[in-house]
Design an enzyme around this catalytic site. Structure first.
Site, PDB file in Angstrom:
ATOM      1  N   PRO A 194       0.812  -1.220   0.000  1.00  0.00           N
ATOM      2  CA  PRO A 194       0.000   0.000   0.000  1.00  0.00           C
ATOM      3  C   PRO A 194       0.844   1.267   0.000  1.00  0.00           C
ATOM      4  CG  PRO A 194      -0.744  -1.555   1.689  1.00  0.00           C
ATOM      5  CD  PRO A 194       0.559  -2.058   1.176  1.00  0.00           C
TER       6      PRO A 194
ATOM      7  N   PRO B  18      52.483 -27.128   3.594  1.00  0.00           N
ATOM      8  CA  PRO B  18      52.796 -27.853   4.833  1.00  0.00           C
ATOM      9  C   PRO B  18      51.595 -28.479   5.520  1.00  0.00           C
ATOM     10  CG  PRO B  18      52.770 -25.502   5.231  1.00  0.00           C
ATOM     11  CD  PRO B  18      52.591 -25.672   3.749  1.00  0.00           C
TER      12      PRO B  18
ATOM     13  N   ASP C 115      50.810 -38.285  -0.699  1.00  0.00           N
ATOM     14  CA  ASP C 115      51.700 -38.755   0.352  1.00  0.00           C
ATOM     15  C   ASP C 115      50.999 -38.751   1.715  1.00  0.00           C
ATOM     16  OD1 ASP C 115      53.765 -39.091  -1.418  1.00  0.00           O
ATOM     17  OD2 ASP C 115      54.727 -37.174  -0.971  1.00  0.00           O
TER      18      ASP C 115
ATOM     19  N   LYS D 196      55.026 -41.842   1.635  1.00  0.00           N
ATOM     20  CA  LYS D 196      56.488 -41.753   1.718  1.00  0.00           C
ATOM     21  C   LYS D 196      56.788 -40.941   2.966  1.00  0.00           C
ATOM     22  CE  LYS D 196      59.039 -41.777  -1.841  1.00  0.00           C
ATOM     23  NZ  LYS D 196      59.245 -43.200  -1.788  1.00  0.00           N
TER      24      LYS D 196
ATOM     25  N   GLY E 178      54.398 -29.871   0.928  1.00  0.00           N
ATOM     26  CA  GLY E 178      55.349 -28.792   0.692  1.00  0.00           C
ATOM     27  C   GLY E 178      55.436 -28.438  -0.772  1.00  0.00           C
ATOM     28  N   ASP E 179      56.656 -28.287  -1.269  1.00  0.00           N
ATOM     29  CA  ASP E 179      56.896 -27.979  -2.675  1.00  0.00           C
ATOM     30  C   ASP E 179      57.488 -29.212  -3.347  1.00  0.00           C
ATOM     31  OD1 ASP E 179      57.468 -25.494  -4.722  1.00  0.00           O
ATOM     32  OD2 ASP E 179      58.960 -27.087  -4.902  1.00  0.00           O
TER      33      ASP E 179
ATOM     34  N   ILE F 294      61.393 -29.450  -3.832  1.00  0.00           N
ATOM     35  CA  ILE F 294      62.311 -29.364  -2.693  1.00  0.00           C
ATOM     36  C   ILE F 294      62.206 -30.652  -1.884  1.00  0.00           C
ATOM     37  CG2 ILE F 294      62.880 -28.125  -0.565  1.00  0.00           C
ATOM     38  CD1 ILE F 294      61.941 -25.580  -1.879  1.00  0.00           C
TER      39      ILE F 294
ATOM     40  N   THR G 138      56.814 -24.323   0.716  1.00  0.00           N
ATOM     41  CA  THR G 138      57.641 -25.304   1.415  1.00  0.00           C
ATOM     42  C   THR G 138      57.632 -25.022   2.919  1.00  0.00           C
ATOM     43  OG1 THR G 138      59.772 -26.425   1.416  1.00  0.00           O
ATOM     44  CG2 THR G 138      59.817 -24.035   1.199  1.00  0.00           C
TER      45      THR G 138
ATOM     46  N   MET H  76      63.693 -33.336   7.470  1.00  0.00           N
ATOM     47  CA  MET H  76      63.804 -34.771   7.804  1.00  0.00           C
ATOM     48  C   MET H  76      65.055 -35.063   8.647  1.00  0.00           C
ATOM     49  SD  MET H  76      62.735 -36.195   4.007  1.00  0.00           S
ATOM     50  CE  MET H  76      63.872 -35.051   3.190  1.00  0.00           C
TER      51      MET H  76
END
Length: 490
Positions: A61, A246, A269, A291, A323-324, A327, A352, A406
């Site tokens: 309205p 990562p 992995d 791995k 990671g990369d 590397i 990485t 590692m």
């Protein structure tokens, strides 16, 4: 030390999580929509319904200035008709959808009852208790349309998500989607279901995120259809090595996500997080080719053979690495095997762990006042020991930063070799477990205490070691759990 070998194994797809709402797209072209209310919010809903092709009957309205302005300029599609009276039970006849904007809860309930009695789905603005459906934020690249809902919990968050998506999707996507619509029948007629069609549409999608289509693109795409049909195109089996970062899926690149979304098979992995895998195409087969140091691992030869086999079947294989890939990811061995077999291979870099660690602790690994060199070192040779070829005198230099991947199980040997080359026992060191993941933990102290510090970190998580003067500047990440340095013996 050697580890047992295992064969690649297929992983079960993740289960679809619970949905607060079912996302659907409703065809309103040429259909009647009822809108009760004349507020500015109602004007927006009227424009949205008309943009979707609806013939919108507005019952108000006293329409607001915003509503009158909308009626004056018209909508992009559909129609808008104002009925300057309140809604009544008769307005729902022949309607496909009904929307009401009311201040009064009782009127919202009455509107819903009337719509339901007529079999019409209903929405009442800002009153979820009387809604059959809700509106979300919209990203419009029509015919590509994206709807975003937070189930009413946080509308502002939904708008923030929309803004983020807007930045990722070029405006030219509208033109590419229109082009896809024009050539779709030719694709269905000329290409067989499965690999042929997917190969074509993947090539099309690669173009769609580039510049807007030019005059000759449609003809070029029609030629590509014939090339795929006759097997003359290069759109066959291929492998993409993708860096998963990562762990935090937000650290993936856009190109990595696109590769995951186009994969037929993903070989991943152990260290790849579930959050990253969630971004993959749901229909893609997932195979774990684990791995990981000191655990059962798939032999590299088995992984290579599997990639060759799957790509040879015309599949797009994504080799997903933590990671990369370039590397300490054995990418060189995989690229060599694929090149020798003539299988096309490309690489998508990832963040990485050293980069993620530096970001988490707020340290520049190449701070010009503390480090004039940066070295990435593996602490794990093929024989499971420290590599015999490492130049320890070079690694022990002052004003340098060294990152050991590692190397957690060899920490005591690392410390002994560096100290033997003259590195001071109090040289700043850091060890970080589970970088960017839930349960991330960090230890910081002097070189001499590194083995004991690592022993206090959570077991099972990948550990990165950093040594050098820059780590004296480390500050604990907001979500990291600091591990105290051990007390010196009395």
């Amino acid at each position: 030390m050697s580890t047992r070998s295992r064969k690649p194994s297929e992983a079960a797809p993740t289960r679809l999580g619970a949905l607060a709402r079912l996302p659907v797209f409703f065809d309103l072209q040429g259909r009647r929509a009822v809108l009760a209310g004349g507020s500015p919010g109602a004007a927006w809903k009227a424009e949205l319904l008309a943009a979707a092709g609806a013939d919108v009957a507005i019952y108000a309205p006293e329409p607001s200035d915003e509503m009158q302005a909308l009626l004056a300029r018209g909508a992009a599609a559909g129609t808008l008709a104002l009925h300057a009276r309140p809604w009544a039970i008769d307005v729902f006849a022949g309607a496909a959808i009904a929307v009401g904007d009311f201040e009064d809860e009782a009127e919202a309930k009455a509107f819903r009852c009337g719509a339901r009695a007529a079999g019409v789905p209903v929405n009442t603005v800002d009153k979820p208790g009387t809604c059959d459906f809700i509106f979300g934020s919209v990203v419009n690249r029509s015919p590509v349309v994206i709807g975003i809902s937070t189930d009413g919990a946080a509308p502002i968050l939904g708008q923030a998500v929309r803004r983020k998506i807007e930045t990722l999707l070029p405006a030219s996507l509208t033109e590419w989607a229109g082009l896809a619509r024009r050539i779709r029948d030719a694709v269905l007629d000329r290409l067989a279901p499965g690999p042929q069609r997917r190969a074509f549409w993947e090539a099309f999608a690669d173009r769609a995120f580039g510049p807007a289509p030019a005059g000759g693109d449609e003809a070029d795409l029609r030629r590509l259809i014939e090339a795929v049909r006759t097997g003359q195109s290069a759109a066959g089996g291929r492998v993409t090595l993708v860096g998963a970062g990562p762990g935090d899926p937000e650290l993936l690149t856009l190109k990595a996500v696109r590769a995951l979304q186009s994969a037929d098979v993903i070989l991943f992995d152990d260290l790849v997080s579930d959050g990253v895998l969630e971004l993959a195409r749901r229909e893609a087969k997932r195979m774990m080719v684990g791995k990981r140091g000191a655990r059962e691992s798939c032999a590299q030869d088995d992984i290579n053979a599997l990639m060759l086999k799957l790509a040879g079947q015309g599949k797009h294989v994504v080799r997903l690495k933590s990671g990369d890939p370039m590397i300490f990811g054995r990418a060189g061995e995989e690229i060599a095997a694929l090149d020798a077999a003539g299988i096309p291979v490309s690489v998508v870099p990832g963040v990485t762990s050293a980069q993620a660690m530096a970001a988490r602790i707020g340290v520049s690994l190449t701070h010009r006042e503390h480090a004039q060199g940066l070295t990435f070192v593996t602490g794990h040779s093929r024989a499971g020991t420290l590599p015999e070829t490492l130049d320890w005198a070079h690694l022990a230099r002052p004003h340098a930063t060294t990152i050991f991947y590692m190397g957690a199980r060899r920490a005591a040997e690392i410390v002994a070799r560096l100290e033997a080359e003259g590195m001071a026992p109090e040289t700043p060191a850091i060890a970080m477990a589970g970088i960017s993941r839930a349960g991330e933990a960090v230890w910081r102290g002097g070189l001499r205490d590194l083995p004991a510090g690592i022993a206090g970190l959570p077991t099972g998580a990948p550990v990165l070691i950093g040594i050098g003067a820059v780590f004296a500047l480390a500050r604990m990440g907001r979500d990291a759990t600091p591990v105290p340095a051990p007390r010196a013996a009395c």
